[in-house]
Design a protein around this motif. Structure first.
Motif, PDB file in Angstrom:
ATOM      1  N   GLU A 294       0.835  -1.206   0.000  1.00  0.00           N
ATOM      2  CA  GLU A 294       0.000   0.000   0.000  1.00  0.00           C
ATOM      3  C   GLU A 294       0.869   1.255   0.000  1.00  0.00           C
ATOM      4  N   ASP A 295       1.990   1.211   0.727  1.00  0.00           N
ATOM      5  CA  ASP A 295       2.909   2.351   0.748  1.00  0.00           C
ATOM      6  C   ASP A 295       3.522   2.572  -0.629  1.00  0.00           C
ATOM      7  N   LEU A 296       3.888   1.490  -1.302  1.00  0.00           N
ATOM      8  CA  LEU A 296       4.448   1.605  -2.653  1.00  0.00           C
ATOM      9  C   LEU A 296       3.426   2.197  -3.611  1.00  0.00           C
ATOM     10  N   CYS A 297       2.198   1.725  -3.522  1.00  0.00           N
ATOM     11  CA  CYS A 297       1.156   2.242  -4.407  1.00  0.00           C
ATOM     12  C   CYS A 297       0.935   3.737  -4.183  1.00  0.00           C
ATOM     13  N   ARG A 307      -2.147   0.579  -9.163  1.00  0.00           N
ATOM     14  CA  ARG A 307      -2.317  -0.377  -8.069  1.00  0.00           C
ATOM     15  C   ARG A 307      -2.557  -1.796  -8.585  1.00  0.00           C
ATOM     16  N   GLU A 308      -3.287  -1.888  -9.670  1.00  0.00           N
ATOM     17  CA  GLU A 308      -3.624  -3.214 -10.188  1.00  0.00           C
ATOM     18  C   GLU A 308      -2.411  -3.926 -10.799  1.00  0.00           C
ATOM     19  N   ALA A 309      -1.290  -3.210 -10.931  1.00  0.00           N
ATOM     20  CA  ALA A 309      -0.085  -3.828 -11.498  1.00  0.00           C
ATOM     21  C   ALA A 309       0.653  -4.695 -10.489  1.00  0.00           C
ATOM     22  N   ILE A 310       0.407  -4.497  -9.203  1.00  0.00           N
ATOM     23  CA  ILE A 310       1.124  -5.255  -8.176  1.00  0.00           C
ATOM     24  C   ILE A 310       0.568  -6.673  -8.112  1.00  0.00           C
ATOM     25  N   ILE A 311       1.447  -7.659  -8.280  1.00  0.00           N
ATOM     26  CA  ILE A 311       1.038  -9.066  -8.369  1.00  0.00           C
ATOM     27  C   ILE A 311       1.763  -9.895  -7.302  1.00  0.00           C
ATOM     28  N   PRO A 312       1.164 -10.089  -6.123  1.00  0.00           N
ATOM     29  CA  PRO A 312       1.762 -11.007  -5.141  1.00  0.00           C
ATOM     30  C   PRO A 312       1.798 -12.437  -5.695  1.00  0.00           C
ATOM     31  N   ALA A 313       2.865 -13.163  -5.393  1.00  0.00           N
ATOM     32  CA  ALA A 313       3.050 -14.496  -5.958  1.00  0.00           C
ATOM     33  C   ALA A 313       3.736 -15.408  -4.957  1.00  0.00           C
ATOM     34  N   TYR A 314       3.719 -16.688  -5.265  1.00  0.00           N
ATOM     35  CA  TYR A 314       4.317 -17.709  -4.406  1.00  0.00           C
ATOM     36  C   TYR A 314       5.144 -18.642  -5.271  1.00  0.00           C
ATOM     37  N   GLY A 329      -3.792  -8.185 -13.412  1.00  0.00           N
ATOM     38  CA  GLY A 329      -4.560  -6.950 -13.400  1.00  0.00           C
ATOM     39  C   GLY A 329      -5.437  -6.776 -12.191  1.00  0.00           C
ATOM     40  N   GLY A 330      -5.354  -7.726 -11.248  1.00  0.00           N
ATOM     41  CA  GLY A 330      -6.229  -7.664 -10.080  1.00  0.00           C
ATOM     42  C   GLY A 330      -5.640  -6.949  -8.885  1.00  0.00           C
ATOM     43  N   GLY A 331      -4.334  -6.644  -8.926  1.00  0.00           N
ATOM     44  CA  GLY A 331      -3.696  -5.993  -7.788  1.00  0.00           C
ATOM     45  C   GLY A 331      -3.651  -6.900  -6.574  1.00  0.00           C
ATOM     46  N   MET A 332      -3.284  -6.308  -5.449  1.00  0.00           N
ATOM     47  CA  MET A 332      -3.176  -7.067  -4.204  1.00  0.00           C
ATOM     48  C   MET A 332      -4.553  -7.295  -3.585  1.00  0.00           C
ATOM     49  N   VAL A 333      -4.788  -8.537  -3.147  1.00  0.00           N
ATOM     50  CA  VAL A 333      -6.005  -8.887  -2.424  1.00  0.00           C
ATOM     51  C   VAL A 333      -5.602  -9.317  -1.017  1.00  0.00           C
ATOM     52  N   VAL A 334      -6.178  -8.657  -0.013  1.00  0.00           N
ATOM     53  CA  VAL A 334      -5.840  -8.943   1.381  1.00  0.00           C
ATOM     54  C   VAL A 334      -6.933  -9.791   2.014  1.00  0.00           C
ATOM     55  N   ASP A 335      -6.510 -10.839   2.711  1.00  0.00           N
ATOM     56  CA  ASP A 335      -7.440 -11.692   3.456  1.00  0.00           C
ATOM     57  C   ASP A 335      -7.267 -11.351   4.936  1.00  0.00           C
ATOM     58  N   GLU A 336      -8.250 -10.677   5.511  1.00  0.00           N
ATOM     59  CA  GLU A 336      -8.167 -10.273   6.918  1.00  0.00           C
ATOM     60  C   GLU A 336      -8.873 -11.321   7.778  1.00  0.00           C
ATOM     61  N   VAL A 337      -8.132 -11.871   8.756  1.00  0.00           N
ATOM     62  CA  VAL A 337      -8.656 -12.983   9.558  1.00  0.00           C
ATOM     63  C   VAL A 337      -8.492 -12.689  11.040  1.00  0.00           C
ATOM     64  N   ASP A 338      -9.236 -13.435  11.854  1.00  0.00           N
ATOM     65  CA  ASP A 338      -9.151 -13.326  13.311  1.00  0.00           C
ATOM     66  C   ASP A 338      -7.787 -13.857  13.766  1.00  0.00           C
ATOM     67  N   ALA A 339      -6.952 -12.986  14.338  1.00  0.00           N
ATOM     68  CA  ALA A 339      -5.592 -13.361  14.702  1.00  0.00           C
ATOM     69  C   ALA A 339      -5.555 -14.392  15.824  1.00  0.00           C
ATOM     70  N   ASP A 340      -6.483 -14.310  16.755  1.00  0.00           N
ATOM     71  CA  ASP A 340      -6.493 -15.243  17.878  1.00  0.00           C
ATOM     72  C   ASP A 340      -6.893 -16.647  17.428  1.00  0.00           C
ATOM     73  N   LEU A 341      -7.917 -16.736  16.573  1.00  0.00           N
ATOM     74  CA  LEU A 341      -8.318 -18.046  16.066  1.00  0.00           C
ATOM     75  C   LEU A 341      -7.231 -18.637  15.172  1.00  0.00           C
ATOM     76  N   LEU A 342      -6.523 -17.773  14.476  1.00  0.00           N
ATOM     77  CA  LEU A 342      -5.429 -18.231  13.621  1.00  0.00           C
ATOM     78  C   LEU A 342      -4.322 -18.872  14.461  1.00  0.00           C
ATOM     79  N   SER A 343      -3.961 -18.228  15.562  1.00  0.00           N
ATOM     80  CA  SER A 343      -2.842 -18.718  16.370  1.00  0.00           C
ATOM     81  C   SER A 343      -3.250 -19.861  17.298  1.00  0.00           C
ATOM     82  N   LEU A 344      -4.491 -19.846  17.787  1.00  0.00           N
ATOM     83  CA  LEU A 344      -4.918 -20.871  18.756  1.00  0.00           C
ATOM     84  C   LEU A 344      -5.538 -22.097  18.098  1.00  0.00           C
TER      85      LEU A 344
END
Length: 544
Positions: A294-297, A307-314, A329-344
């Motif tokens: 987001e800072d780069l954009c 913004r749509e040029a940024i392509i996260p990859a694995y 062309g889709g840009g970055m998509v963020v998946d926001e999740v419950d941090a406590d359920l993720l860790s526990l």
């Protein structure tokens, strides 16, 4: 002839595209036909030195203008290429020489090909009984035709990021390269007629050598290639070249985009560069930080960066290079999740309130690749279940060359254990949480070092990309962690105390646990792999 070599030679003769190197001081362009003719001379020199089908060749060179024909010349001889990790100004040269010797012996190199700026290593390697060939001498040899090759031949032995002390090289076959190259071109909507690739990535790293030299050479694409040292000397050379050549595609790790954003804000003026031609800016090789993207954009908006040029990859060397791309062309998509359920509970439950963690979607697996998530017993997990990521498909390596011999990478069903923790979304997109070996377990909670490092990096004075979370008392009931950061003011006691306090505060706010201690270090102290990744296990001595 293998499909890889035959296609590369055919494209060299039919393509009008080429390799642009030497920026910014002495730019030069060779068409791929000219690269091929130079490669034929390299092949002639290798043949005279006794290099033939099935042999291994180590290469220690920095200039892409030399590496491209050298690599192709090696493949013309039916041999495999290993790019040796290059020393930097901060490298311990004695240790580097020992590690390099271990790598050359491990692959049973028939010869070592060397060029500037590493010619000083030639006498050392020769004294160890190795056949040392210079690229300059190879290019002076008489040209010859290629030997026959097979799809199962090994083209690359790619050293892994942790290849030190006990080296390990991923065997990448001609067939692996063809499968992954085809999948990537579909995944990025590649257009041979209009796309221009700009890269500074190191050729000893899989993304730099395979993704951003071998694949463009294979297809005969237009490529602008400089060195990492060029980039580090002047970060703004990167946008300069995108502007000059109307670059449409580039790639880098997260830290480089972070650095670019800072330089654009501090040193560039609006309109100095036109980045509007860029349609594909891949972020890979390390975990993607949504705040950095987001800072780069924001920083790039006034220069035409979309913004749509940024392509996260694995991806990883074990899959040749790429596993998944975000939608073109889709840009970055963020998946926001419950941090406590993720860790526990190890479940990625979507959430927008409370204690959440923002993770970046890395897209769906490329054609020919399957991804699954398994628990500690090897059972498949459903969507949003967090476990070990495994990959299967034609681009996946058969295994590794090691000092102990060949080690298989796949299980009996063809699955490769990546060592990464993550999950799949309901639509099948890959999300990575961290590395299995680095996760800190406290009171049954999984705490990811990247979260700690991101929090520490927010503190003023901490160098970008130079914060490391170190796991302490691993496996014990009271496992904990420490944090080491680099700071220019490391010798100022008052500034050190401020940084220590603020790092502890930011980390606690992020993960709800305080580090056992925080250490402020001189720049260049935190150990990293040759490709720039943190060596968390090696940092233990810095905090104990």
């Amino acid at each position: 002839m293998s499909q890889f070599t035959q296609t590369m030679y055919d494209n060299a003769h039919r393509s009008s595209k080429g390799l642009n190197t030497g920026e910014p001081d002495a730019p030069i362009r060779h068409t791929w036909a000219q690269v091929h003719e130079r490669a034929r001379r390299v092949a002639g020199g290798l043949a005279a030195a006794g290099v033939g089908h099935g042999d291994a060749v180590a290469v220690l060179a920095g200039a892409p203008v030399e590496i491209a024909p050298t690599a192709q010349g090696i493949w013309m001889r039916g041999a495999s290429l290993t790019m040796v990790h290059q020393p930097t100004p901060r490298t311990d040269l004695v240790r580097w020489a020992d590690e390099t010797t271990a790598v050359i012996n491990m692959i049973s190199a028939k010869a070592v090909v060397i060029s500037e700026p590493f010619m000083a290593a030639a006498p050392v390697l020769e004294a160890l009984g190795m056949t040392v060939l210079t690229i300059e001498s190879l290019l002076d040899a008489a040209p010859i035709d290629p030997v026959d090759t097979d799809d199962d031949d090994v083209a690359l032995m790619q050293l892994t990021s942790g290849s030190t002390g006990s080296p390990k090289a991923v065997q990448i076959s001609h067939a692996n390269l063809v499968a992954n190259a085809a999948a990537m071109t579909v995944g990025c909507n590649f257009d041979i007629d209009t796309d221009v690739i700009v890269s500074w990535l190191p050729c000893f790293h899989d993304m730099g050598m395979t993704g951003y030299l071998t694949v463009p050479m294979y297809f005969g694409a237009e490529l602008v290639k400089v060195t990492p040292m060029d980039f580090l000397r002047d970060t703004l050379l990167w946008p300069t070249l995108i502007d000059k050549y109307r670059g449409t595609m580039t790639a880098a790790p997260n830290f480089a985009y972070n650095l670019l954003a800072r330089r654009l804000r501090r040193q560039a003026t609006p309109g100095q560069f036109d980045l509007s031609s860029l349609r594909w800016a891949l972020s890979g090789a390390e975990q993607v930080d949504p705040l950095d993207v987001e800072d780069l954009c924001d920083a790039g908006a006034s220069f035409g960066l979309k913004r749509e040029a940024i392509i996260p990859a694995y991806g990883m060397a074990e899959t040749t290079v790429a596993v998944s791309f975000s939608e073109c062309g889709g840009g970055m998509v963020v998946d926001e999740v419950d941090a406590d359920l993720l860790s526990l509970l190890h479940r990625a439950v979507p959430a927008t309130r409370g204690h959440t963690r923002r993770l970046v979607s890395l897209g769906k697996p490329l054609h020919g690749l399957q991804v699954r998530i398994v628990d500690e017993d090897g059972a498949d997990l459903p969507a949003r279940g967090v476990g070990v990521i495994e990959v299967r498909g034609e681009p996946v390596t058969r295994g590794y060359t090691t000092v102990a011999g060949f080690i298989a990478a796949q299980d009996e069903r063809g699955w490769y254990d990546t060592g990464d923790l993550g999950y799949l979304t309901e639509t099948g997109e890959v999300v990575v949480c961290g590395r299995v070996k680095d996760v800190i377990i406290m009171a049954g909670r999984n705490i990811y070092p990247t979260d700690i490092e991101r929090a520490a990096g927010r503190v003023q004075g901490v160098r970008p990309g130079c914060a490391v979370a170190v796991r302490l008392d691993a496996g014990r009931s009271r496992e904990t962690f420490a944090v080491a950061v680099e700071c220019q003011a490391f010798s100022d006691p008052a500034e050190v105390r401020r940084v220590e306090r603020q790092v502890a505060h930011e980390v606690f706010a992020e993960v709800d646990v305080r580090p056992r201690n925080v250490v402020v270090l001189e720049p260049g102290t935190i150990p990293k792999t040759p490709s720039g990744k943190l060596r968390r296990a090696h940092a233990l001595s810095l905090v104990s």
